[in-house]
Design a protein around this motif. Structure first.
Motif, PDB file in Angstrom:
ATOM      1  N   UNK A 254       0.719  -1.250   0.091  1.00  0.00           N
ATOM      2  CA  UNK A 254      -0.340   0.063   0.043  1.00  0.00           C
ATOM      3  C   UNK A 254       0.857   1.259   0.021  1.00  0.00           C
ATOM      4  N   UNK A 255       2.034   1.230   0.616  1.00  0.00           N
ATOM      5  CA  UNK A 255       2.766   2.483   0.935  1.00  0.00           C
ATOM      6  C   UNK A 255       3.832   2.703  -0.414  1.00  0.00           C
ATOM      7  N   UNK A 256       3.978   1.619  -1.229  1.00  0.00           N
ATOM      8  CA  UNK A 256       4.784   1.689  -2.268  1.00  0.00           C
ATOM      9  C   UNK A 256       3.946   1.723  -3.753  1.00  0.00           C
ATOM     10  N   UNK A 257       2.521   1.732  -3.604  1.00  0.00           N
ATOM     11  CA  UNK A 257       1.726   1.765  -4.782  1.00  0.00           C
ATOM     12  C   UNK A 257       1.817   2.899  -5.541  1.00  0.00           C
ATOM     13  N   UNK A 258       2.617   4.258  -5.149  1.00  0.00           N
ATOM     14  CA  UNK A 258       2.610   5.276  -6.005  1.00  0.00           C
ATOM     15  C   UNK A 258       3.790   5.144  -6.987  1.00  0.00           C
ATOM     16  N   UNK A 259       4.356   4.064  -7.059  1.00  0.00           N
ATOM     17  CA  UNK A 259       5.595   3.743  -7.958  1.00  0.00           C
ATOM     18  C   UNK A 259       5.374   2.181  -8.414  1.00  0.00           C
ATOM     19  N   UNK A 260       5.070   2.137  -9.754  1.00  0.00           N
ATOM     20  CA  UNK A 260       4.637   0.842 -10.242  1.00  0.00           C
ATOM     21  C   UNK A 260       5.952  -0.253 -10.307  1.00  0.00           C
ATOM     22  N   UNK A 261       7.032   0.486 -10.543  1.00  0.00           N
ATOM     23  CA  UNK A 261       8.242  -0.506 -10.607  1.00  0.00           C
ATOM     24  C   UNK A 261       8.450  -1.115  -9.203  1.00  0.00           C
ATOM     25  N   UNK A 262       8.520  -0.294  -8.059  1.00  0.00           N
ATOM     26  CA  UNK A 262       8.803  -0.625  -6.682  1.00  0.00           C
ATOM     27  C   UNK A 262       7.605  -1.552  -6.301  1.00  0.00           C
ATOM     28  N   UNK A 263       6.481  -1.358  -6.771  1.00  0.00           N
ATOM     29  CA  UNK A 263       5.405  -2.250  -6.306  1.00  0.00           C
ATOM     30  C   UNK A 263       5.517  -3.512  -6.790  1.00  0.00           C
ATOM     31  N   UNK A 264       5.873  -3.876  -7.975  1.00  0.00           N
ATOM     32  CA  UNK A 264       6.223  -5.104  -8.812  1.00  0.00           C
ATOM     33  C   UNK A 264       7.466  -5.572  -8.004  1.00  0.00           C
ATOM     34  N   UNK A 265       8.457  -4.834  -7.659  1.00  0.00           N
ATOM     35  CA  UNK A 265       9.467  -5.488  -6.807  1.00  0.00           C
ATOM     36  C   UNK A 265       9.031  -6.074  -5.522  1.00  0.00           C
ATOM     37  N   UNK A 266       8.422  -5.348  -4.875  1.00  0.00           N
ATOM     38  CA  UNK A 266       7.558  -5.740  -3.501  1.00  0.00           C
ATOM     39  C   UNK A 266       6.758  -7.054  -3.655  1.00  0.00           C
ATOM     40  N   UNK A 267       6.111  -6.966  -4.664  1.00  0.00           N
ATOM     41  CA  UNK A 267       5.069  -8.523  -5.110  1.00  0.00           C
ATOM     42  C   UNK A 267       5.929  -9.629  -5.277  1.00  0.00           C
ATOM     43  N   UNK A 268       7.147  -9.450  -6.035  1.00  0.00           N
ATOM     44  CA  UNK A 268       8.018 -10.381  -6.151  1.00  0.00           C
ATOM     45  C   UNK A 268       8.516 -11.127  -4.861  1.00  0.00           C
ATOM     46  N   UNK A 269       8.925  -9.959  -3.998  1.00  0.00           N
ATOM     47  CA  UNK A 269       9.354 -10.384  -2.537  1.00  0.00           C
ATOM     48  C   UNK A 269       8.352 -10.903  -1.974  1.00  0.00           C
ATOM     49  N   UNK A 270       7.112 -10.545  -1.856  1.00  0.00           N
ATOM     50  CA  UNK A 270       6.069 -11.259  -0.988  1.00  0.00           C
ATOM     51  C   UNK A 270       5.587 -12.738  -1.835  1.00  0.00           C
ATOM     52  N   UNK A 271       5.834 -12.998  -3.032  1.00  0.00           N
ATOM     53  CA  UNK A 271       5.559 -14.274  -3.501  1.00  0.00           C
ATOM     54  C   UNK A 271       6.452 -15.271  -2.943  1.00  0.00           C
ATOM     55  N   UNK A 272       7.737 -14.493  -2.521  1.00  0.00           N
ATOM     56  CA  UNK A 272       8.600 -15.823  -1.932  1.00  0.00           C
ATOM     57  C   UNK A 272       8.468 -15.992  -0.770  1.00  0.00           C
ATOM     58  N   UNK A 273       7.815 -15.040   0.064  1.00  0.00           N
ATOM     59  CA  UNK A 273       7.647 -15.164   1.587  1.00  0.00           C
ATOM     60  C   UNK A 273       6.261 -15.576   2.094  1.00  0.00           C
ATOM     61  N   UNK A 274       5.272 -15.664   1.153  1.00  0.00           N
ATOM     62  CA  UNK A 274       3.981 -16.009   1.772  1.00  0.00           C
ATOM     63  C   UNK A 274       3.640 -17.448   1.383  1.00  0.00           C
ATOM     64  N   UNK A 275       2.523 -17.821   1.938  1.00  0.00           N
ATOM     65  CA  UNK A 275       2.204 -19.297   1.899  1.00  0.00           C
ATOM     66  C   UNK A 275       1.180 -19.402   0.531  1.00  0.00           C
ATOM     67  N   UNK A 276       1.010 -20.389   0.039  1.00  0.00           N
ATOM     68  CA  UNK A 276       0.148 -20.444  -1.285  1.00  0.00           C
ATOM     69  C   UNK A 276      -1.065 -19.772  -0.962  1.00  0.00           C
ATOM     70  N   UNK A 277      -1.877 -20.068   0.025  1.00  0.00           N
ATOM     71  CA  UNK A 277      -3.196 -19.646   0.467  1.00  0.00           C
ATOM     72  C   UNK A 277      -3.069 -18.023   0.512  1.00  0.00           C
ATOM     73  N   UNK A 278      -2.077 -17.631   1.215  1.00  0.00           N
ATOM     74  CA  UNK A 278      -1.951 -16.214   1.103  1.00  0.00           C
ATOM     75  C   UNK A 278      -1.663 -15.257  -0.013  1.00  0.00           C
TER      76      UNK A 278
END
Length: 65
Positions: free
Chosen positions: A14-38
């Protein structure tokens, strides 16, 4: 603790949603850290967020298998 990570991830995205590139980078990180249902929950949350910020649509490709 896993739920805390999910909530923390949403807060960061939510905090980085102002920048699409930064948002995408954080999405990639999230995928590696979260459980499949999350990740599924995150996908729903991001789809709702992209209705307000259409420039973030490009990041949805990281959430599709």
């Amino acid at each position: 603790m896993a739920r805390a990570m999910f909530e923390y991830t949403k807060m960061i995205l939510d905090k980085v949603s102002f920048d699409a590139n930064l948002f995408c980078k954080e999405v990639k990180k999230a995928i590696s850290r979260l459980l499949p249902h999350e990740i599924e929950e995150l996908k729903i949350w991001i789809e709702a967020l992209t209705k307000q910020n259409p420039e973030l649509n490009q990041c949805l490709i990281y959430l599709n298998p």
